[in-house]
Design a protein around this motif. Structure first.
Motif, PDB file in Angstrom:
ATOM      1  N   ASP B  94       0.856  -1.181   0.000  1.00 25.92           N
ATOM      2  CA  ASP B  94       0.000   0.000   0.000  1.00 25.92           C
ATOM      3  C   ASP B  94       0.892   1.232   0.000  1.00 25.92           C
ATOM      4  O   ASP B  94       2.040   1.199   0.431  1.00 25.92           O
ATOM      5  N   ILE B 110      -5.431   2.238   7.296  1.00 26.60           N
ATOM      6  CA  ILE B 110      -5.327   0.956   6.588  1.00 26.60           C
ATOM      7  C   ILE B 110      -5.146  -0.176   7.598  1.00 26.60           C
ATOM      8  O   ILE B 110      -5.809  -1.211   7.507  1.00 26.60           O
ATOM      9  N   ARG B 114      -7.577  -3.357   8.103  1.00 30.05           N
ATOM     10  CA  ARG B 114      -7.087  -4.733   8.017  1.00 30.05           C
ATOM     11  C   ARG B 114      -7.487  -5.533   9.243  1.00 30.05           C
ATOM     12  O   ARG B 114      -7.939  -6.676   9.138  1.00 30.05           O
ATOM     13  N   GLU B 121      -6.604  -5.806   1.663  1.00 29.17           N
ATOM     14  CA  GLU B 121      -7.076  -4.640   0.903  1.00 29.17           C
ATOM     15  C   GLU B 121      -8.591  -4.721   0.704  1.00 29.17           C
ATOM     16  O   GLU B 121      -9.229  -5.670   1.134  1.00 29.17           O
ATOM     17  N   ALA B 152      -3.309  -0.070  -4.085  1.00 26.83           N
ATOM     18  CA  ALA B 152      -3.129  -1.489  -3.760  1.00 26.83           C
ATOM     19  C   ALA B 152      -4.347  -2.295  -4.235  1.00 26.83           C
ATOM     20  O   ALA B 152      -4.203  -3.389  -4.788  1.00 26.83           O
ATOM     21  N   ALA B 153      -5.547  -1.739  -4.030  1.00 22.21           N
ATOM     22  CA  ALA B 153      -6.759  -2.421  -4.498  1.00 22.21           C
ATOM     23  C   ALA B 153      -6.734  -2.528  -6.029  1.00 22.21           C
ATOM     24  O   ALA B 153      -7.092  -3.568  -6.595  1.00 22.21           O
TER      25      ALA B 153
END
Ligand SMILES: [Zn+2]
Lengths: 278, 294
Positions: B94, B110, B114, B121, B152-153
């Motif tokens: 990320d 983030i 998580r 993600e 990242a996604a």
């Protein structure tokens, strides 16, 4: 990292002044750039499906080199308008789905004739409204992105003043993306970002500081390749000078791109967007 | 509504009794004290024994409201039993290009997402079978920062597309998202192009791509891979669009039409192929892929 509240407030104001500068009404607008860069431009209207969106203009033209050599191009751009009347007529440069579908039609036409495409980006965002949603705003943008990714001619995009949201990206997927130095290019207008992030559109200056909306940020992450210099304090003081510089860049970029075999160009475009945004 | 009923052969549509809420209620709703082991329907507030609600795929038997389904559960609901194998994308990094901090630093947000979702993600990618058809399934998780699309996604989805091409599998994406992840700024916008490039690759390989739109699905996700599929399925009552209804109301001061931006509204406007009950999604996908991939 602690900063004094007054210093933060001053930084936020400065960040928003940069946004206001990018929105300055005297900056070169799409129609002005078309008039200054191209010859024999003929405007083509309508998406053949619903209507004609005046926030998007387009048509074929010549790009002339100083040596007098003429290159055929298709030019598509978002036009914000100059005065109250034309701004309303052009919906402040915020396209409806029919604007993107008109753009797609002209993109396909460029591919048919094998002529390079030049896109001029100048929009705060795609229009948010009932009709736009009913007619598939998201669908129109999504289809435009695919059209550009797969278009079998060279594509050059220019962020003129303001590029906001998917509404701007829909005309900015290209082999080379240029940006006027003081333009902004953002995920959404600072007002919208503030509404989403801080649940308060009034905090647009705070969003403007946090989001680093200057086109230089897009350059850092590789979404924009070249910045066109502007005179101080901005392009609005000498728009013709900036337009001339832009024309020079367009000529160089087209010379460069047209020398590359199309399969190679498409492969490079695929690689570029496969890794877009890090 | 009549036209819609006809299209579905006049079948009773239990979910239609649910009138989708267009504007989120202001402030936190007063929560009744929950008896343990029960869960309330967000549509009608009726409480169900959790086990029964889960068996019903989180769909209310009373009003038909389709409750939120996290990514991994979604994949489990759709995949043939025992066929699901999660892809290991633990090397996807990320990024925090803006060093964003809105009171909480973005990396911390983030980390919290998580911990909350158990996902790396907002996308969960897996190989599976649906009706015996080999699939790469990419499910979004609305619980992960509103299913927002960051770099990242975007990388996860791009890899899912490449995996489909490399292994000759069909692509199924379950999309639910508030749109681009504002905290990443312009890098988030770029993900729309990255994901579109992925879809373009799947299309070039001649592989089927089916997208399933769940409530809510907006912004840069709808305006890219969610609607670039061969077939767009939507869950009943799901709100889907580019700009959110609240934004439109504030900007235009227009009164929104009834059912604005719901799956049924979009079906009537020709924007989705079918509105499918959650219980029928698996069979619908299996049937379509059975035809496309043979
Ligand atoms: Zn219910």
């Amino acid at each position: 990292m602690t900063r004094s509240p007054t210093k933060m407030a001053e930084q936020e104001r400065a960040a928003f002044r940069a946004v206001e500068l990018a929105r300055h009404p005297g900056r070169p607008r799409t129609l002005q750039v078309i008039a200054g860069c191209f010859s024999d431009w003929t405007e083509l209207h309508g998406d053949r499906l619903f209507g004609d969106d005046l926030a998007v203009v387009g048509g074929p033209a010549f790009l002339e080199s100083p040596g007098g050599e003429r290159r055929q191009v298709m030019v598509i751009g978002q036009e914000k308008g100059r005065d109250a009347e034309s701004r309303a007529l052009r919906n402040f440069g915020m396209p409806h789905p029919e604007g993107y579908r008109k753009a797609q039609r002209l993109m396909r036409q460029a591919a048919k004739f094998g002529i390079p495409l030049i896109c001029l980006v100048d929009t705060p965002a795609a229009h948010a409204g009932i009709g736009a949603e009913e007619r598939g705003q998201a669908w129109a943008i999504a289809e435009t992105l695919i059209t550009l990714l797969e278009l079998r001619v060279p594509v050059v995009s220019v962020v003129l003043s303001e590029g906001g949201s998917g509404g701007a990206l829909a005309l900015a997927v290209a082999d080379r993306v240029l940006g006027l130095e003081q333009a902004i290019y953002t995920v959404a207008p600072p007002e919208t970002c503030a509404a989403i992030l801080y649940r308060d559109a009034g905090q647009r200056a705070r969003a403007a500081l946090a989001l680093r909306p200057g086109v230089a940020t897009a350059c850092e992450i590789g979404l924009v390749d070249e910045l066109i210099p502007e005179p101080q304090p901005g392009a609005h003081v000498h728009p013709e000078m900036v337009i001339a510089a832009l024309r020079g860049s367009l000529l160089r970029r087209l010379d460069e791109l047209c020398a590359i075999p199309i399969e190679e160009l498409l492969a490079a475009r695929r690689r570029r967007y496969r890794h877009a945004g890090g | 509504m009549d036209a819609l009923m006809d299209r579905r052969g006049g079948l009773p549509l239990p979910h239609r009794r649910f009138a989708p809420r267009l504007v989120p209620a202001p402030g936190p709703k007063p929560q009744p004290v929950a008896p343990t082991g029960t869960v309330a329907c967000k549509g009608c507030n009726r409480r169900f024994v959790t086990e029964r609600y889960e068996r019903a795929l989180r769909v209310c038997s009373l009003c038909g409201y389709h409750g939120v389904v996290p990514a991994t559960l979604r994949a489990t609901q759709l995949a043939d039993r025992g066929s699901l194998h999660l892809a290991d994308f633990s090397d996807v990094e990320d990024r925090d290009p803006l060093h964003f901090n809105d009171g909480v630093a973005y990396p911390k947000r983030i980390a919290e997402a998580r911990a909350k979702t158990g996902l790396r993600e907002a996308f969960m990618v897996a190989r599976c079978l649906i009706g015996g058809n080999p699939i790469v399934i990419a499910c979004m998780d609305f619980g992960f920062l509103g299913g927002s699309l960051g770099s990242a996604a975007g990388e996860c989805f791009a890899r899912a597309c490449e995996m489909a091409v490399a292994e000759n599998r069909s692509l199924v994406a379950v999309c639910t998202s508030g749109g681009a992840r504002m905290q990443e700024g312009i890098a988030a916008l770029a993900q729309m192009a990255r994901c579109s490039q992925g879809v373009s690759g799947v299309a070039a390989a001649g592989l089927p791509y089916i997208s399933i739109l769940a409530d809510p699905c907006f912004g840069g996700v709808t305006a890219s891979f969610a609607v670039q599929s061969d077939v767009i399925l939507a869950e009943p009552g799901a709100r889907i669009g580019f700009a959110g209804g609240r934004v439109i109301e504030q900007a235009t001061h227009d009164k929104l039409p009834d059912g604005f931006q719901t799956a049924e509204f979009l079906l009537a406007h020709g924007m989705v192929d079918q509105v499918v009950l959650r219980a029928d999604l698996r069979d619908t996908v299996a049937r379509l892929l059975g035809v496309y991939s043979r």
